[in-house]
Structure formats: C-alpha cells, structure tokens
Motif scaffolding. Structure first.
Motif, mmCIF file in Angstrom:
data_model
loop_
_atom_site.group_PDB
_atom_site.id
_atom_site.type_symbol
_atom_site.label_atom_id
_atom_site.label_comp_id
_atom_site.label_asym_id
_atom_site.label_seq_id
_atom_site.Cartn_x
_atom_site.Cartn_y
_atom_site.Cartn_z
ATOM 1 N N MET A 1 0.805 -1.203 0.000
ATOM 2 C CA MET A 1 0.000 0.000 0.000
ATOM 3 C C MET A 1 0.849 1.268 0.000
ATOM 4 S SD MET A 1 -2.931 -0.723 -0.419
ATOM 5 C CE MET A 1 -4.576 -0.795 0.098
ATOM 6 N N ALA A 2 2.047 1.188 0.591
ATOM 7 C CA ALA A 2 2.902 2.369 0.660
ATOM 8 C C ALA A 2 3.282 2.839 -0.738
ATOM 9 C CB ALA A 2 4.143 2.079 1.482
ATOM 10 N N GLY A 3 3.453 1.899 -1.685
ATOM 11 C CA GLY A 3 3.788 2.270 -3.052
ATOM 12 C C GLY A 3 2.692 3.096 -3.703
ATOM 13 N N GLY A 4 1.449 2.743 -3.429
ATOM 14 C CA GLY A 4 0.324 3.496 -3.976
ATOM 15 C C GLY A 4 0.285 4.918 -3.442
ATOM 16 N N ASN A 5 0.608 5.070 -2.168
ATOM 17 C CA ASN A 5 0.636 6.392 -1.551
ATOM 18 C C ASN A 5 1.731 7.245 -2.184
ATOM 19 O OD1 ASN A 5 -0.005 8.473 0.156
ATOM 20 N ND2 ASN A 5 1.182 7.676 1.868
ATOM 21 N N PHE A 6 2.888 6.619 -2.446
ATOM 22 C CA PHE A 6 3.995 7.316 -3.076
ATOM 23 C C PHE A 6 3.616 7.784 -4.473
ATOM 24 C CE2 PHE A 6 7.722 7.178 -5.880
ATOM 25 C CZ PHE A 6 8.460 8.201 -5.297
ATOM 26 N N VAL A 7 3.000 6.915 -5.240
ATOM 27 C CA VAL A 7 2.584 7.256 -6.601
ATOM 28 C C VAL A 7 1.563 8.393 -6.558
ATOM 29 C CG1 VAL A 7 1.391 6.410 -8.656
ATOM 30 C CG2 VAL A 7 3.105 4.975 -7.544
ATOM 31 N N GLN A 8 0.648 8.316 -5.615
ATOM 32 C CA GLN A 8 -0.365 9.365 -5.484
ATOM 33 C C GLN A 8 0.296 10.704 -5.161
ATOM 34 O OE1 GLN A 8 -3.204 8.648 -2.369
ATOM 35 N NE2 GLN A 8 -4.626 10.181 -3.149
ATOM 36 N N ARG A 9 1.291 10.691 -4.280
ATOM 37 C CA ARG A 9 1.988 11.937 -3.922
ATOM 38 C C ARG A 9 2.764 12.488 -5.108
ATOM 39 N NH1 ARG A 9 4.569 9.941 1.448
ATOM 40 N NH2 ARG A 9 6.379 10.186 0.115
ATOM 41 N N VAL A 10 3.389 11.609 -5.892
ATOM 42 C CA VAL A 10 4.136 12.055 -7.071
ATOM 43 C C VAL A 10 3.183 12.678 -8.088
ATOM 44 C CG1 VAL A 10 5.479 11.292 -9.077
ATOM 45 C CG2 VAL A 10 6.058 10.451 -6.782
ATOM 46 N N ILE A 11 2.073 12.014 -8.337
ATOM 47 C CA ILE A 11 1.081 12.549 -9.281
ATOM 48 C C ILE A 11 0.559 13.889 -8.778
ATOM 49 C CG2 ILE A 11 -1.224 12.192 -10.243
ATOM 50 C CD1 ILE A 11 -0.526 9.183 -10.379
ATOM 51 N N SER A 12 0.260 13.962 -7.498
ATOM 52 C CA SER A 12 -0.233 15.208 -6.911
ATOM 53 C C SER A 12 0.797 16.321 -7.079
ATOM 54 C CB SER A 12 -0.553 14.994 -5.430
ATOM 55 O OG SER A 12 -0.944 16.194 -4.836
ATOM 56 N N TYR A 13 2.070 16.006 -6.838
ATOM 57 C CA TYR A 13 3.136 16.988 -6.970
ATOM 58 C C TYR A 13 3.243 17.480 -8.415
ATOM 59 C CZ TYR A 13 7.814 18.960 -7.304
ATOM 60 O OH TYR A 13 8.860 19.796 -7.549
ATOM 61 N N VAL A 14 3.242 16.547 -9.364
ATOM 62 C CA VAL A 14 3.377 16.912 -10.779
ATOM 63 C C VAL A 14 2.199 17.767 -11.224
ATOM 64 C CG1 VAL A 14 3.407 15.998 -13.135
ATOM 65 C CG2 VAL A 14 4.834 14.940 -11.369
ATOM 66 N N VAL A 15 0.983 17.351 -10.861
ATOM 67 C CA VAL A 15 -0.207 18.130 -11.230
ATOM 68 C C VAL A 15 -0.129 19.520 -10.607
ATOM 69 C CG1 VAL A 15 -2.701 18.305 -10.919
ATOM 70 C CG2 VAL A 15 -1.683 16.144 -11.651
#
Length: 69
Positions: A1-15
């Motif tokens: 689950m931690a990987g999903g949180n990381f991906v979500q944070r990266v996407i949020s940062y890029v957006v």
C-alpha cells in the motif's frame, strides 16, 4: 500500500507544479487575480466605512436614549 501512496503523492506533486506554472504564466489568470484582489480591497474599505457609520449611529442613538431618561 505504501507504493500506492507514493505514486499518489508524485502525481499530486506533478499536477500541482503544472497547475501552478500554468496559472503563473497565464495572462488571463493574472488579470483575474488582480481584478479579484482590487474588488476585495474595495469591498473591505466599504465594509470598514459602513462599520464606522453604524458605530457612530449606535453611539448617537445611545446618547439620545440616555438624554430622555
């Protein structure tokens, strides 16, 4: 689950970066921001004047009421 949180944070940062850069470089948004700021400033000044007028009216009414006693 931690990987999903990381991906979500990266996407949020890029957006967020794309959005901020896009708005910062947009003449239309800059004009909107300036107009909005000016409007809020004008509303604030008007509200302060009204507040002062009402305070003066309340003081006057209070004096009138006390002088009747």
């Amino acid at each position: 689950m931690a990987g999903g949180n990381f991906v979500q944070r990266v996407i949020s940062y890029v957006v967020n970066e794309v959005l901020v850069d896009g708005l910062a470089n947009s003449r239309t948004f800059q004009k909107f921001a300036v107009r909005t700021s000016k409007s809020l400033e004008d509303i604030s000044k008007t509200a302060a004047k009204k507040r002062q007028q009402i305070a003066e009216q309340v003081k006057e009414m209070s004096r009138d009421f006390q002088s009747r006693d």
